[in-house]
Design a protein around this motif. Structure first.
Motif, PDB file in Angstrom:
ATOM      1  N   ALA A 565       0.833  -1.202   0.000  1.00  0.00           N
ATOM      2  CA  ALA A 565       0.000   0.000   0.000  1.00  0.00           C
ATOM      3  C   ALA A 565       0.871   1.256   0.000  1.00  0.00           C
ATOM      4  O   ALA A 565       0.574   2.238  -0.690  1.00  0.00           O
ATOM      5  CB  ALA A 565      -0.925  -0.005   1.215  1.00  0.00           C
ATOM      6  N   MET A 566       1.968   1.222   0.771  1.00  0.00           N
ATOM      7  CA  MET A 566       2.866   2.370   0.792  1.00  0.00           C
ATOM      8  C   MET A 566       3.522   2.570  -0.571  1.00  0.00           C
ATOM      9  O   MET A 566       3.715   3.702  -1.039  1.00  0.00           O
ATOM     10  CB  MET A 566       3.949   2.196   1.866  1.00  0.00           C
ATOM     11  N   GLY A 567       3.847   1.450  -1.231  1.00  0.00           N
ATOM     12  CA  GLY A 567       4.428   1.532  -2.568  1.00  0.00           C
ATOM     13  C   GLY A 567       3.461   2.128  -3.567  1.00  0.00           C
ATOM     14  O   GLY A 567       3.856   2.890  -4.462  1.00  0.00           O
ATOM     15  N   SER A 568       2.164   1.804  -3.409  1.00  0.00           N
ATOM     16  CA  SER A 568       1.166   2.337  -4.348  1.00  0.00           C
ATOM     17  C   SER A 568       1.011   3.850  -4.186  1.00  0.00           C
ATOM     18  O   SER A 568       0.720   4.557  -5.157  1.00  0.00           O
ATOM     19  CB  SER A 568      -0.173   1.633  -4.145  1.00  0.00           C
ATOM     20  N   LEU A 569       1.204   4.353  -2.970  1.00  0.00           N
ATOM     21  CA  LEU A 569       1.168   5.807  -2.769  1.00  0.00           C
ATOM     22  C   LEU A 569       2.336   6.467  -3.495  1.00  0.00           C
ATOM     23  O   LEU A 569       2.197   7.547  -4.084  1.00  0.00           O
ATOM     24  CB  LEU A 569       1.231   6.142  -1.279  1.00  0.00           C
ATOM     25  N   PRO A 617      10.871  -0.598  12.213  1.00  0.00           N
ATOM     26  CA  PRO A 617       9.833  -0.277  11.224  1.00  0.00           C
ATOM     27  C   PRO A 617       9.700  -1.410  10.209  1.00  0.00           C
ATOM     28  O   PRO A 617      10.706  -1.973   9.754  1.00  0.00           O
ATOM     29  CB  PRO A 617      10.364   1.010  10.571  1.00  0.00           C
ATOM     30  N   GLY A 618       8.450  -1.734   9.875  1.00  0.00           N
ATOM     31  CA  GLY A 618       8.218  -2.845   8.951  1.00  0.00           C
ATOM     32  C   GLY A 618       7.452  -2.454   7.705  1.00  0.00           C
ATOM     33  O   GLY A 618       7.279  -3.267   6.799  1.00  0.00           O
ATOM     34  N   GLY A 619       6.987  -1.194   7.652  1.00  0.00           N
ATOM     35  CA  GLY A 619       6.170  -0.766   6.517  1.00  0.00           C
ATOM     36  C   GLY A 619       6.919   0.052   5.495  1.00  0.00           C
ATOM     37  O   GLY A 619       6.302   0.780   4.710  1.00  0.00           O
ATOM     38  N   GLY A 620       8.259  -0.063   5.492  1.00  0.00           N
ATOM     39  CA  GLY A 620       9.050   0.677   4.516  1.00  0.00           C
ATOM     40  C   GLY A 620       9.762   1.881   5.102  1.00  0.00           C
ATOM     41  O   GLY A 620      10.442   2.613   4.377  1.00  0.00           O
ATOM     42  N   GLY A 621       9.640   2.083   6.413  1.00  0.00           N
ATOM     43  CA  GLY A 621      10.247   3.253   7.030  1.00  0.00           C
ATOM     44  C   GLY A 621      11.757   3.293   6.896  1.00  0.00           C
ATOM     45  O   GLY A 621      12.349   4.349   6.628  1.00  0.00           O
ATOM     46  N   ASN A 622      12.421   2.145   7.063  1.00  0.00           N
ATOM     47  CA  ASN A 622      13.881   2.100   6.933  1.00  0.00           C
ATOM     48  C   ASN A 622      14.311   2.427   5.505  1.00  0.00           C
ATOM     49  O   ASN A 622      15.235   3.210   5.273  1.00  0.00           O
ATOM     50  CB  ASN A 622      14.398   0.712   7.311  1.00  0.00           C
ATOM     51  N   LYS A 623      13.639   1.799   4.565  1.00  0.00           N
ATOM     52  CA  LYS A 623      13.943   2.031   3.150  1.00  0.00           C
ATOM     53  C   LYS A 623      13.744   3.489   2.768  1.00  0.00           C
ATOM     54  O   LYS A 623      14.586   4.102   2.080  1.00  0.00           O
ATOM     55  CB  LYS A 623      13.062   1.110   2.296  1.00  0.00           C
ATOM     56  N   GLY A 754      28.874  -0.185  -1.217  1.00  0.00           N
ATOM     57  CA  GLY A 754      28.623   0.577  -2.434  1.00  0.00           C
ATOM     58  C   GLY A 754      27.682  -0.107  -3.401  1.00  0.00           C
ATOM     59  O   GLY A 754      27.342   0.460  -4.448  1.00  0.00           O
ATOM     60  N   THR A 755      27.238  -1.314  -3.075  1.00  0.00           N
ATOM     61  CA  THR A 755      26.305  -2.043  -3.948  1.00  0.00           C
ATOM     62  C   THR A 755      24.989  -1.277  -4.076  1.00  0.00           C
ATOM     63  O   THR A 755      24.471  -0.734  -3.100  1.00  0.00           O
ATOM     64  CB  THR A 755      26.015  -3.446  -3.383  1.00  0.00           C
ATOM     65  N   LEU A 756      24.463  -1.229  -5.302  1.00  0.00           N
ATOM     66  CA  LEU A 756      23.155  -0.632  -5.540  1.00  0.00           C
ATOM     67  C   LEU A 756      22.100  -1.730  -5.415  1.00  0.00           C
ATOM     68  O   LEU A 756      22.172  -2.743  -6.116  1.00  0.00           O
ATOM     69  CB  LEU A 756      23.083   0.003  -6.923  1.00  0.00           C
ATOM     70  N   VAL A 757      21.139  -1.533  -4.518  1.00  0.00           N
ATOM     71  CA  VAL A 757      20.103  -2.552  -4.320  1.00  0.00           C
ATOM     72  C   VAL A 757      18.742  -1.962  -4.652  1.00  0.00           C
ATOM     73  O   VAL A 757      18.528  -0.744  -4.599  1.00  0.00           O
ATOM     74  CB  VAL A 757      20.109  -3.087  -2.868  1.00  0.00           C
ATOM     75  N   SER A 758      17.798  -2.825  -4.964  1.00  0.00           N
ATOM     76  CA  SER A 758      16.446  -2.361  -5.281  1.00  0.00           C
ATOM     77  C   SER A 758      15.679  -2.050  -4.006  1.00  0.00           C
ATOM     78  O   SER A 758      16.014  -2.536  -2.909  1.00  0.00           O
ATOM     79  CB  SER A 758      15.694  -3.431  -6.075  1.00  0.00           C
ATOM     80  N   GLN A 759      14.639  -1.267  -4.133  1.00  0.00           N
ATOM     81  CA  GLN A 759      13.804  -0.935  -2.980  1.00  0.00           C
ATOM     82  C   GLN A 759      13.080  -2.173  -2.474  1.00  0.00           C
ATOM     83  O   GLN A 759      12.908  -2.336  -1.261  1.00  0.00           O
ATOM     84  CB  GLN A 759      12.826   0.178  -3.359  1.00  0.00           C
ATOM     85  N   GLN A 760      12.676  -3.058  -3.371  1.00  0.00           N
ATOM     86  CA  GLN A 760      11.988  -4.269  -2.940  1.00  0.00           C
ATOM     87  C   GLN A 760      12.923  -5.166  -2.128  1.00  0.00           C
ATOM     88  O   GLN A 760      12.507  -5.805  -1.156  1.00  0.00           O
ATOM     89  CB  GLN A 760      11.451  -5.040  -4.153  1.00  0.00           C
TER      90      GLN A 760
END
Length: 795
Positions: A565-569, A617-623, A754-760
Motif C-alpha cells: 500500500a505504501m508503494g502504491s502511494l 519499522p516494517g512498513g518501509g520506514g527504513n527504506k 557501495g552495492t546498488l540494491v532495489s527498494q523491494q
C-alpha cells in the motif's frame, strides 16, 4: 496580508522573551529590549565589568533569550531560531524601533509606566508601524491617552496566552481609535503566520477569557468552601467530566501560580462597577493566607497540592494542613463516564442528585449566566466567548455550546426555580421558539445574537471541516477505519478515524481504494485528518494477538500488504501530499514518507519509535529513510555513505521524535521542499493547495531508483557501536538484538560496500527482520507492557 520582517519586543520577562521566541519560530527577526540594570551582579563584578559595559546593559534581555533554551516544554521550534533574536536595551537601542514593522510592549502591568513608554515610542515611531500591548487587563484606551490621532490609529492590544508557542488564543483588543482595517489585517496575520486562534475583545478588565475563566475559578473556590469540600474532591468533578482539562481547577491554579491568579482577580475587583463583579472577584481568605505563606503552587513546591516523596498531598483548607488525597466516588460522575455522547455525559453530571451533581450544577449555572450577562460588554458575539474559553482555557465546549449541550430550556427552568434572573436576550431567544444558541441550516452555521436574531457564522475559507463535508454528502467511500472525502477542486482527502488513528486492515483497504479512485477521477490526494493526532502507528494489539497465536502467515501477509500500500502511494500518477500533525509515530511516519510532499503542522512530533516495543519499522520506514539520506550520493563515493547511514541508524535505534515540524527536517522526516503550516486549522487547505500546484505543474510519478548501501563493512560498524553500548551497560542484550537486526537492514545485508540494491530488496530485509523480532518473547513482553502502561519496558 501584513508582512512582518522585523518586530521589537519591549520587555524580556517570561512573556516577552517567549513572544520573541515564537516570532523567531515563524521566521521573523525580533529585537528583544529591556531596561538597563542599576547595579552589577556578582558575576559581573568578578569579571571586572562596569555598568557601562554592553553585556551589563543588555543583561536582562540576554538572560531572557538564554532562558528560552532551558524552559520545558521548549518555547522554540528549534534552537537555531535564536539567531533571529537580537538583544538590546531600552536606552542604547531605542532608535531600532524606527525600523520595525511591529512594536509589542510587554513591560510591567503599571498604567503610568506603559503611558510613559508609549510617549517615548511615539518619539521614534515610523508612521504605519503597528504598536500593541500584551497587557492582560489594563485598558489599552488609557495607555494611549495624550498620543496623536495618527499614532492611536495604529495601537491595539494583543494579549498572548502563556506559553505563546502552545496556547492557541490571541485576544486582539482595538480601542475606539484603532483603524478597522488594521484589526482585520492583524487578525489574518496572527491566524496564518503565528498560528493563532484570534478573538476580538472589548477593552474591558481582563478581556474575555481571563474575565470568564477567573470568574469560574472564583465561584468554584467559593462553592468548595460552602460545601465543605477539599481541592482533590472538587478536581475529581471539574476535570474531564465537565469538559475541562485533566488539571481541573486547583491543579490548574497551582500551575498558573496563586499570586498571578490573585493579581488577575484583584484587577477586575478594583475596576468593577457592579455588585456582582465586586462580590465574585473578592479574593477569599484562603487564597490570601496561602499567598502570605508563599504557598503559590508549582513554582514554590506547594499550593493546593504538595508532593512529599512520591505521594501527592492535598491542602485541607479548614485546618491548613496537608493530608493524603481521598478517593472521591459519585453516582452522577459514574453515570457521566458511561454516557454515549459528550452532551449526555454533561447532562448526567449537572442534573445529578448527589454532591458532584450539586457542585457541577452550581458552577455551570453561574458561569452560563455570567457569560450571558457580560455579552456585549466583553465581546460582540457568543462565538468569540466560546472560542476564547476553548483556546485560552482548553475547555471542550465554550459557555454557550455547553448551554446547548445540557438543554437551554431545561436548565433555565431549573435556574428560575432557584430564583435566578435570566438575561433578557436569552428569554427573547426562547420566546421566539428557538431552543439553542447555535443552529445549522442548509450546511451553514448560525448563532443567536443580542439583537434577537440568528446571524450566519462566517468561517475562513482556509478552514476545511471534514466532518461537515461528510455531512454534506462529500463522502466518496468509507469504512470503520478510514474515509475518502471530496474536498473540492478535484482533490480528495484520505481521513483516518480508527481508534487513535492506528493503522489496521480497514485503513490499508481504504488506501488501496483511494489510489484507484484518485488515479481515475481526481487531480491529487491529501492524507490527513482532524483528530487529536495524525496517527500513533500500527494496531499493536492486533499484531501482538497474531504473534501470541503464532499466526506467522497472517502477520507476514499484513506486513506485505502494508508495504504494498505504501508503494502504491509512491507510484500513484497523481500527487500525494501527507498532512501530519501532533503525534505522528511509527506507521504514521511510514504513511507520510512515500508522499510526494509533506505539509506538516508546526506542532508535529514525528518519529519511527518501533524499537520502543522491541521491533523495527516494517512498513518501509527504513527504506524510505535511506532514500532520503542517500539522495544525490554517488554510489562510488564510499567515504560519504557510512555517516549518512549512521544518521538513519541513530534516528531509528534511539526512536528519536521531533519536537516540532521544523525539527523534523533535521531527521529528514520533513525535507526542505516540504512545507510547514503554523495554524492547524488551515493544514488540510494548505496541503490541498500543494497537491493542486503539483498537478498543474504537470506532475509525473517519480521513477524508482536503486539505493547504495554500506553492506557487510557498514553492518559491522553499526553492530560494533551497538555492542559497545551493551558492554557499557547502556542497553540490554535484547536492545542489542534489535539494533543488530536494524543494522542488517540499513546496511543492505552482507553485500559489498557501495552495492546498488532495489527498494523491494530492502523491503524484504525489513519484513524478515520485523517478523523475526515479533516472535521474540521479550519483544512481546514490551508490546504488552506498552499496551497496558503506555510507556516502554526495558527488558
Amino acid at each position: 496580508m501584513l508582512r512582518m520582517k522585523k518586530v521589537a519586543v519591549l520587555g524580556s520577562g517570561v512573556m516577552g522573551a517567549s513572544i520573541a521566541g515564537h516570532l523567531a519560530n515563524v521566521g521573523i527577526k525580533a529585537y528583544l529590549l529591556d531596561i538597563v540594570p542599576s547595579q552589577l551582579s556578582d558575576k559581573e563584578e568578578k569579571l571586572g565589568l562596569s555598568l557601562e559595559h554592553k553585556a551589563v546593559r543588555n543583561r536582562f534581555a540576554q538572560t531572557g533569550k538564554e532562558r528560552l533554551t532551558k524552559e520545558k516544554p521548549s518555547p522554540l521550534y528549534t534552537k537555531d531560531v535564536l539567531e533571529l533574536i537580537q538583544v538590546g536595551n531600552l536606552e542604547d537601542d531605542f532608535q531600532l524601533l524606527s525600523e520595525v514593522d511591529w512594536i509589542i510592549e510587554v513591560v510591567v502591568e503599571n498604567l503610568k509606566i506603559k503611558q510613559d513608554l508609549f510617549a517615548k515610542i511615539e518619539g521614534v515611531w515610523k508612521p504605519g508601524t503597528i504598536v500593541s500591548s500584551n497587557t492582560s487587563g489594563i485598558s489599552v484606551h488609557d495607555m494611549v491617552e495624550g498620543r496623536s490621532e495618527e499614532f492611536k490609529k495604529h495601537v491595539l492590544g494583543t494579549h498572548f496566552f502563556n506559553p505563546p508557542r502552545y496556547m492557541k488564543l490571541l485576544e486582539i483588543i482595538p480601542t475606539k481609535y484603532t483603524d478597522v482595517n488594521l484589526v482585520h489585517e492583524m487578525k489574518a496575520f496572527a491566524e496564518t503566520v503565528l498560528g493563532k486562534g484570534v478573538v476580538i475583545a472589548k477593552d474591558t478588565p481582563n478581556f474575555i477569557a481571563n474575565r470568564i475563566g477567573t470568574y469560574g475559578l472564583q465561584i468554584t473556590l467559593q462553592a468548595m468552601e460552602q460545601m465543605g469540600l477539599n481541592a482533590d474532591e472538587v478536581d475529581a468533578i471539574t476535570g474531564r467530566a465537565m469538559g475541562r482539562p485533566k488539571s481541573a481547577t486547583f491543579r490548574t491554579l497551582d500551575l498558573v501560580g496563586l499570586d498571578t491568579f490573585v493579581h488577575v482577580a484583584n484587577n477586575v475587583h478594583a475596576t468593577a462597577t457592579d455588585a456582582v463583579d465586586k462580590d465574585a472577584f473578592t479574593v477569599s481568605d484562603t487564597l490570601v493566607k496561602m499567598v502570605e505563606n508563599k504557598w503559590l503552587g508549582s513554582k514554590t513546591g506547594q499550593g493546593f497540592y504538595k508532593k512529599v516523596g512520591k505521594e501527592i498531598l492535598v491542602l485541607d483548607t479548614k485546618t491548613f494542613e496537608y493530608k493524603p488525597k481521598s478517593k472521591f466516588k459519585s453516582t452522577s460522575l459514574e453515570a457521566s463516564k458511561r454516557a454515549k455522547s459528550k452532551a449526555e455525559g454533561l447532562q448526567a453530571l449537572v442534573y445529578g442528585k448527589d454532591t458532584a451533581g450539586e457542585l457541577a450544577w452550581t458552577i455551570t449555572k453561574k458561569v452560563l449566566l455570567y457569560s450571558a450577562n457580560k455579552l456585549g460588554e466583553i465581546a460582540d458575539d457568543i462565538v468569540a466567548v466560546d472560542q476564547a474559553m476553548k483556546w485560552g482555557f482548553n475547555w471542550d465546549l465554550g459557555p454557550f455550546e455547553l448551554w446547548d449541550a445540557i438543554g437551554v430550556e431545561k436548565s433555565i427552568a431549573k435556574m428560575k426555580a432557584e430564583g435566578d434572573t435570566i438575561p433578557a436576550w436569552v428569554e427573547e431567544m426562547l420566546a421566539t421558539g428557538n431552543q439553542t444558541f447555535y443552529k445549522q441550516e442548509a450546511s451553514k452555521d448560525y448563532q443567536f445574537s443580542i439583537g434577537g436574531k440568528f446571524t450566519e457564522i462566517e468561517e475562513d475559507a482556509k478552514k476545511i471541516n471534514l466532518a461537515k463535508l461528510k455531512a454534506e454528502g462529500k463522502l466518496i467511500k468509507g469504512n470503520k477505519g478510514a474515509s475518502l472525502i471530496d474536498i473540492g477542486d478535484d482533490i480528495a482527502v484520505l481521513e483516518f478515524h480508527s481508534p487513535k488513528q492506528a493503522i489496521g486492515a480497514d485503513i490499508i483497504n481504504m488506501i488501496n481504494h483511494s489510489v484507484k479512485e484518485v488515479g481515475s477521477n481526481y487531480k491529487g490526494l491529501v492524507i490527513g485528518n482532524q483528530a487529536q493526532n495524525f496517527c500513533v502507528g500500527a494496531n499493536l494489539m492486533l499484531m501482538l494477538m497474531e504473534a501470541q497465536d503464532h499466526n506467522w502467515p497472517e502477520l507476514d501477509m499484513m506486513v506485505r500488504q502494508f508495504q504494498k500500500a505504501m508503494g502504491s502511494l509512491r507510484t500513484l500518477d497523481r500527487p500525494v501530499v501527507a498532512a501530519p500533525f501532533g503525534m505522528t509515530l511509527g506507521g504514521g511516519v511510514e504513511v507520510s514518507l512515500p508522499a510526494d510532499r509533506i505539509q506538516a503542522s508546526a506542532e508535529t512530533y514525528m518519529g519511527l519509535v518501533e524499537v520502543g516495543v522491541g521491533l523495527i519499522p516494517g512498513g518501509g520506514g527504513n527504506k524510505e529513510m535511506l532514500l532520503r539520506w542517500t539522495e544525490g550520493v554517488n554510489p562510488g563515493d564510499k567515504v560519504s555513505l557510512q555517516p549518512l547511514v549512521n544518521h538513519v541508524f541513530m534516528t531509528v535505534a534511539q526512536a528519536k521524535v521531533s519536537t516540532s515540524g521544523e525539527e523534523a527536517r533535521q531527521y529528514k522526516f520533513v525535507r526542505e521542499m516540504d512545507g510547514i503550516t503554523a495554524n492547524n486549522d488551515f493544514l488540510i487547505h494548505d496541503a490541498k493547495q500543494v497537491a493542486l500546484g503539483l498537478y498543474n505543474a504537470g506532475y509525473k510519478a517519480p521513477k524508482e531508483r536503486k539505493i547504495p548501501v554500506v553492506g557487510e563493512t557498514g553492518y559491522n560498524v553499526l553492530r560494533l557501536g551497538a555492542k559497545d553500548l551493551m558492554w557499557g551497560g547502556y542497553i540490554s542484550e535484547h536492545d542489542y538484538k534489535i539494533a543488530s537486526k536494524l543494522a542488517y537492514v540499513l546496511a543492505g545485508g552482507l553485500v559489498a560496500e557501495g552495492t546498488l540494491v532495489s527498494q523491494q530488496y530492502l523491503l524484504d530485509l525489513e519484513r524478515e527482520a520485523f517478523l523475526s523480532l515479533i516472535g521474540e518473547p521479550k519483544t512481546q513482553q514490551r508490546m504488552q507492557y506498552m499496551l497496558a502502561k503506555g510507556k516502554p519496558l526495558r527488558n
